[in-house]
Design an enzyme around this catalytic site. Sequence first.
Site, short mmCIF file in Angstrom:
data_model
loop_
_atom_site.label_atom_id
_atom_site.label_comp_id
_atom_site.label_asym_id
_atom_site.label_seq_id
_atom_site.Cartn_x
_atom_site.Cartn_y
_atom_site.Cartn_z
N TRP A 146 0.79 -1.23 0.00
CA TRP A 146 0.00 0.00 0.00
C TRP A 146 0.83 1.29 0.00
O TRP A 146 0.27 2.38 -0.10
CB TRP A 146 -0.93 0.03 1.23
CG TRP A 146 -0.25 -0.34 2.54
CD1 TRP A 146 -0.39 -1.54 3.19
CD2 TRP A 146 0.64 0.45 3.33
NE1 TRP A 146 0.38 -1.55 4.33
CE2 TRP A 146 1.02 -0.33 4.45
CE3 TRP A 146 1.16 1.74 3.21
CZ2 TRP A 146 1.91 0.12 5.44
CZ3 TRP A 146 2.04 2.20 4.19
CH2 TRP A 146 2.41 1.39 5.29
N LYS A 170 -2.56 -8.46 -7.64
CA LYS A 170 -3.40 -8.16 -6.49
C LYS A 170 -2.76 -7.00 -5.72
O LYS A 170 -1.75 -7.17 -5.05
CB LYS A 170 -3.53 -9.37 -5.55
CG LYS A 170 -4.61 -9.12 -4.49
CD LYS A 170 -4.39 -9.91 -3.22
CE LYS A 170 -3.55 -9.21 -2.20
NZ LYS A 170 -4.09 -7.95 -1.66
N PRO A 171 -3.35 -5.80 -5.81
CA PRO A 171 -2.82 -4.70 -5.00
C PRO A 171 -3.28 -4.86 -3.56
O PRO A 171 -4.12 -5.71 -3.25
CB PRO A 171 -3.47 -3.47 -5.64
CG PRO A 171 -4.75 -3.97 -6.22
CD PRO A 171 -4.53 -5.42 -6.59
N SER A 172 -2.77 -4.02 -2.67
CA SER A 172 -3.28 -4.02 -1.30
C SER A 172 -4.75 -3.62 -1.33
O SER A 172 -5.14 -2.69 -2.05
CB SER A 172 -2.48 -3.04 -0.45
OG SER A 172 -3.17 -2.82 0.76
N GLU A 245 10.55 -8.58 -3.26
CA GLU A 245 11.06 -7.27 -2.79
C GLU A 245 10.49 -7.06 -1.41
O GLU A 245 9.29 -6.81 -1.26
CB GLU A 245 10.57 -6.15 -3.71
CG GLU A 245 11.05 -6.25 -5.14
CD GLU A 245 12.51 -5.98 -5.30
OE1 GLU A 245 13.17 -5.59 -4.32
OE2 GLU A 245 13.02 -6.20 -6.41
N CYS A 279 10.38 1.53 1.88
CA CYS A 279 11.26 0.41 2.25
C CYS A 279 12.72 0.81 2.23
O CYS A 279 13.54 0.16 2.86
CB CYS A 279 11.00 -0.76 1.32
SG CYS A 279 11.04 -0.28 -0.40
N GLU A 379 11.74 -3.25 11.42
CA GLU A 379 11.19 -2.25 10.50
C GLU A 379 9.98 -1.56 11.15
O GLU A 379 8.97 -2.21 11.42
CB GLU A 379 10.77 -2.95 9.19
CG GLU A 379 10.44 -1.96 8.11
CD GLU A 379 10.06 -2.63 6.79
OE1 GLU A 379 9.43 -3.70 6.81
OE2 GLU A 379 10.35 -2.04 5.74
P1 NAD Z 1 2.32 -6.78 3.55
O1 NAD Z 1 3.37 -7.80 3.41
O2 NAD Z 1 1.47 -6.80 4.75
O3 NAD Z 1 1.30 -6.84 2.32
C1 NAD Z 1 1.77 -6.76 0.98
C2 NAD Z 1 0.73 -7.40 0.08
O4 NAD Z 1 0.66 -8.80 0.41
C3 NAD Z 1 -0.69 -6.85 0.23
O5 NAD Z 1 -1.30 -6.81 -1.05
C4 NAD Z 1 -1.37 -7.90 1.10
O6 NAD Z 1 -2.76 -7.97 0.92
C5 NAD Z 1 -0.70 -9.18 0.61
N1 NAD Z 1 -0.71 -10.30 1.55
C6 NAD Z 1 -0.77 -10.26 2.90
N2 NAD Z 1 -0.76 -11.52 3.40
C7 NAD Z 1 -0.69 -12.36 2.34
C8 NAD Z 1 -0.65 -13.79 2.21
N3 NAD Z 1 -0.67 -14.58 3.26
N4 NAD Z 1 -0.56 -14.30 0.97
C9 NAD Z 1 -0.51 -13.51 -0.13
N5 NAD Z 1 -0.57 -12.15 -0.06
C10 NAD Z 1 -0.64 -11.59 1.16
O7 NAD Z 1 3.06 -5.38 3.35
P2 NAD Z 1 2.43 -3.93 3.43
O8 NAD Z 1 2.16 -3.66 4.86
O9 NAD Z 1 1.34 -3.78 2.42
O10 NAD Z 1 3.65 -3.03 2.90
C11 NAD Z 1 4.70 -2.65 3.69
C12 NAD Z 1 5.88 -3.58 3.50
O11 NAD Z 1 6.28 -3.60 2.13
C13 NAD Z 1 7.10 -3.13 4.25
O12 NAD Z 1 7.71 -4.23 4.86
C14 NAD Z 1 7.99 -2.56 3.17
O13 NAD Z 1 9.35 -2.53 3.48
C15 NAD Z 1 7.68 -3.44 2.04
N6 NAD Z 1 8.05 -2.82 0.75
C16 NAD Z 1 9.16 -3.28 0.09
C17 NAD Z 1 9.54 -2.69 -1.11
C18 NAD Z 1 10.77 -3.17 -1.85
O14 NAD Z 1 10.94 -2.76 -2.99
N7 NAD Z 1 11.61 -4.01 -1.28
C19 NAD Z 1 8.78 -1.65 -1.64
C20 NAD Z 1 7.65 -1.22 -0.95
C21 NAD Z 1 7.29 -1.82 0.25
#
Ligand code: NAD
Length: 493
Positions: A146, A170-172, A245, A279, A379
Amino acid sequence: MHQFINGSYREGNGGQHQLINPATGKSVETLNVADSADVDDAVAAAKAAFPGWSRATPAERSEALHSLAAELGKRAEELARIETEQTGKTLRMSTEFDVPGSIDNAQFFAGAARHLQGQAAGEYSAEHTSMVRREAVGVIGSISPWNYPLQMAAWKILPAIAAGNTIVLKPSELTPGTTLLMAEAARDAGIPDGVINVVVGAGRVVGEALVTHRDVAMSSFTGSTAVGRRIMELASRRGNRVHLELGGKAPFLVFDDADVEAAARGAVAASLINGGQDCTAATRAYIQRPLFDAFVERVAELMSQVTVGDPTDPETDMGSLISTTHRDRVAGFIDRARAGGANIVTGGVIPEGLPAEAAFYSPTLITGLAQDAEAVQDEIFGPVLTALPFDSDDEGLMLANDTPYGLAASAWTTDLARGMRASSDIQAGCVWINDHIPMLSEMPHGGYKASGFGKDMSSYSLEDYTNIKHVMIDRVGQPDKDWHGTVFRTRKQ
Ligand code: NAD
């Protein structure tokens, strides 16, 4: 309508979800989220589109991506407005950073589509000609977070389709708006139906259905390290390729010859960008002892000048965090650090005078923590910078590497040799010298260690979405080949 499948919008069948504007706490709209049957439909559409799209010439795919960049440009204002409404980030940020960055990405991949690289064809054995083909992998199942919804959609979709794959993303469920708009823009750009599909719903349901789907050939994911590991585990059941990522905890290393003013300004901008929900954001400042006090004083001064509030107001520097749940998680880290005796130099509070149901938090600087404190190791993903002193260069570099993460880092110095040493000794996918944050479509982004593997942006990410095939052609035309002696003892000479 919040699913985009086979070129058109439709409702999902998985129930309802309220979309909240985190800067007001008010509902924006009600989503009809997807269920696993919607995922089946989206994957079927992507599978049906694959033969045609993967056989399109690079020039045809390139032209379609140039048109997509133009369609995104036509929607720039709407994209920025929706991005801000759903994330709470400032409209300035959406307008000047997220939207142009995504358009630039589309333009880059339009060019890159025509420029796949490989080893030269040739006679590596005297009896054969060998050549390398790079081929699309198939249907890609992607999942995005997100924090930068539009840019993350761009980073996932563009290299995958430039290389001839089709995709279900699948976006957030907190921020689906601009991803859906991107899929619509792609349709209007002439990208065939089914090449880009978007399913919106919860990670556990829709995300897992996508990763485990029998017709998905590869999963690419941006998000937290914990969910990334879950995706790896699910994908391993079918032996599928993953591209991850993940989280970060970037160090910001200030050597004693650095320009303190430049470092302090850099630290404030790099720790507060996107409310610290980045991130690669600077999270751990390590300052060589002679500069420690001056750096902390200046960072605190600059942080206290940052205006937090309504993200649509041009005077606002930092908007809200993504949700009150996340804001409370961030506040929990600060409260525990405070209770443990750390010094909250500035911030560490929910700012006054803003809507109580909104997700604001103040820019925060913490000193007096030990290297193994949770605020230094984990984090936080909020507007929080920790500052610790170090003595020798060796110690500074050791501390910079001392977390499980390895996504990004910076070193601040006027000594070229020190900068060069930092660039090689820091274990991270990106090391900036005398800056921290800028990224380029032409350059790779991705992690070391617990920050994942696989690259976004650049020609490296295009290659990540291809299979490499060796084609070996006999050029002698005889039934008896030299190497047959390994089997036929009576082989003719
Ligand atoms: P998150 O891991 O909670 O969710 C990311 C996505 O995964 C969402 O679309 C969510 O619905 C989905 N998801 C959650 N549980 C799942 C499951 N069991 N199976 C499949 N999909 C699932 O992360 P967030 O809170 O949305 O984003 C923040 C995180 O993203 C931070 O840790 C940040 O560092 C990381 N991030 C990394 C990069 C990079 O390039 N390395 C870039 C942006 C964000």
